[in-house]
Structure formats: C-alpha cells, structure tokens
Design a protein around this motif. Structure first.
Motif, PDB file in Angstrom:
ATOM      1  N   SER A  28       0.825  -1.200   0.000  1.00 18.69           N
ATOM      2  CA  SER A  28       0.000   0.000   0.000  1.00 18.69           C
ATOM      3  C   SER A  28       0.862   1.253   0.000  1.00 18.69           C
ATOM      4  O   SER A  28       2.073   1.190   0.175  1.00 18.69           O
ATOM      5  N   ILE A  29       0.191   2.375  -0.207  1.00 17.91           N
ATOM      6  CA  ILE A  29       0.834   3.661   0.013  1.00 17.91           C
ATOM      7  C   ILE A  29       0.050   4.370   1.109  1.00 17.91           C
ATOM      8  O   ILE A  29      -1.155   4.203   1.233  1.00 17.91           O
ATOM      9  N   VAL A  30       0.779   5.129   1.912  1.00 23.14           N
ATOM     10  CA  VAL A  30       0.173   5.911   2.980  1.00 23.14           C
ATOM     11  C   VAL A  30       0.313   7.368   2.570  1.00 23.14           C
ATOM     12  O   VAL A  30       1.418   7.862   2.355  1.00 23.14           O
ATOM     13  N   CYS A  31      -0.824   8.039   2.441  1.00 23.56           N
ATOM     14  CA  CYS A  31      -0.868   9.422   1.989  1.00 23.56           C
ATOM     15  C   CYS A  31      -1.160  10.311   3.191  1.00 23.56           C
ATOM     16  O   CYS A  31      -2.120  10.069   3.922  1.00 23.56           O
ATOM     17  N   LEU A  32      -0.335  11.342   3.378  1.00 23.91           N
ATOM     18  CA  LEU A  32      -0.436  12.188   4.564  1.00 23.91           C
ATOM     19  C   LEU A  32      -0.588  13.655   4.196  1.00 23.91           C
ATOM     20  O   LEU A  32       0.017  14.124   3.246  1.00 23.91           O
ATOM     21  N   ASP A  33      -1.381  14.336   4.991  1.00 19.82           N
ATOM     22  CA  ASP A  33      -1.444  15.791   4.950  1.00 19.82           C
ATOM     23  C   ASP A  33      -0.930  16.287   6.280  1.00 19.82           C
ATOM     24  O   ASP A  33      -1.085  15.615   7.305  1.00 19.82           O
ATOM     25  N   ALA A  34      -0.346  17.438   6.298  1.00 24.28           N
ATOM     26  CA  ALA A  34       0.207  17.994   7.535  1.00 24.28           C
ATOM     27  C   ALA A  34      -0.870  18.200   8.595  1.00 24.28           C
ATOM     28  O   ALA A  34      -0.565  18.408   9.757  1.00 24.28           O
ATOM     29  N   THR A  35      -2.117  18.106   8.201  1.00 25.32           N
ATOM     30  CA  THR A  35      -3.232  18.247   9.144  1.00 25.32           C
ATOM     31  C   THR A  35      -3.488  16.953   9.907  1.00 25.32           C
ATOM     32  O   THR A  35      -4.487  16.833  10.596  1.00 25.32           O
ATOM     33  N   ASP A  36      -2.622  15.967   9.776  1.00 27.49           N
ATOM     34  CA  ASP A  36      -2.742  14.642  10.390  1.00 27.49           C
ATOM     35  C   ASP A  36      -3.802  13.776   9.722  1.00 27.49           C
ATOM     36  O   ASP A  36      -4.193  12.748  10.253  1.00 27.49           O
ATOM     37  N   GLU A  37      -4.267  14.170   8.555  1.00 22.24           N
ATOM     38  CA  GLU A  37      -5.167  13.322   7.787  1.00 22.24           C
ATOM     39  C   GLU A  37      -4.334  12.235   7.114  1.00 22.24           C
ATOM     40  O   GLU A  37      -3.298  12.513   6.511  1.00 22.24           O
ATOM     41  N   VAL A  38      -4.781  10.991   7.234  1.00 25.55           N
ATOM     42  CA  VAL A  38      -4.051   9.853   6.670  1.00 25.55           C
ATOM     43  C   VAL A  38      -5.004   9.055   5.789  1.00 25.55           C
ATOM     44  O   VAL A  38      -6.147   8.808   6.160  1.00 25.55           O
ATOM     45  N   ARG A  39      -4.508   8.666   4.628  1.00 24.59           N
ATOM     46  CA  ARG A  39      -5.288   7.822   3.725  1.00 24.59           C
ATOM     47  C   ARG A  39      -4.388   6.698   3.247  1.00 24.59           C
ATOM     48  O   ARG A  39      -3.264   6.935   2.813  1.00 24.59           O
ATOM     49  N   VAL A  40      -4.876   5.472   3.320  1.00 26.56           N
ATOM     50  CA  VAL A  40      -4.128   4.311   2.861  1.00 26.56           C
ATOM     51  C   VAL A  40      -4.784   3.805   1.580  1.00 26.56           C
ATOM     52  O   VAL A  40      -6.000   3.609   1.526  1.00 26.56           O
ATOM     53  N   VAL A  41      -3.949   3.605   0.557  1.00 26.60           N
ATOM     54  CA  VAL A  41      -4.445   3.140  -0.739  1.00 26.60           C
ATOM     55  C   VAL A  41      -3.686   1.862  -1.099  1.00 26.60           C
ATOM     56  O   VAL A  41      -2.451   1.861  -1.125  1.00 26.60           O
TER      57      VAL A  41
END
Length: 95
Positions: A28-41
């Motif tokens: 998978s890839i882990v996508c991050l925003d500096a706002t602590d939002e995390v999305r795993v694809v």
C-alpha cells in the motif's frame, strides 16, 4: 515539471489527489497531509504517483516513528519538522 506536492492518481478517483507526503510500503501507500489526515491506498489501486525527485526519501530516512515508516516515499519536509530533525541527526552520524 513535477508538482509542488506529491500527487496520487488512483483507479477509483477521477481527479488526482495531492498530499504533503506519500509513503510506499509492500502492499500500500500511505498518503499524509500535515493536518494529520491519513489515507491508505492499496498498491493495486494506484495508477501513478507524481512527485519532485528532490523530495524522495529512502527506508533509513523514514523512521518507524513517522507514520510507521516505509520502503521509500516523497515528503515535503517543511511540513514535518520532526522528520527534518531526524534527517539532520542522520547526517551528523555520517563521518
């Protein structure tokens, strides 16, 4: 020209998704925003990732304490001062 933020193109999204960091792992890839939002694809849902090569970090540079680390990734360091500090510590260890 590479985008200013790592950009992920997936099979399920019409528009590209921009993040401050994209970490690659085995499945998978882990996508991050500096706002602590995390999305795993899952990798089988990723068409392409576009990022500035200057933002690429390899395994040793991505500690487990940074969202579980990764095999490699693209990170906008200005958004993650703790990771910047880790890289400076690594550089200080090299002689």
């Amino acid at each position: 020209m590479a985008p200013s933020r790592p950009t992920v193109y997936t099979v399920d999204e019409y528009d590209a998704l921009e993040f401050d960091a994209v970490l690659f792992r085995e499945q998978s890839i882990v996508c991050l925003d500096a706002t602590d939002e995390v999305r795993v694809v899952p990798l089988n849902k990723v068409n392409h990732v576009d990022a500035d090569p200057e933002t690429m970090l390899v395994e040793r540079e991505l500690p487990e304490s940074f969202y579980g680390g990764g095999d490699y990734g693209f990170v906008r360091l200005e958004e993650y001062p703790e990771l910047q500090q880790h890289l400076e510590d690594l550089e200080a260890e090299q002689y």
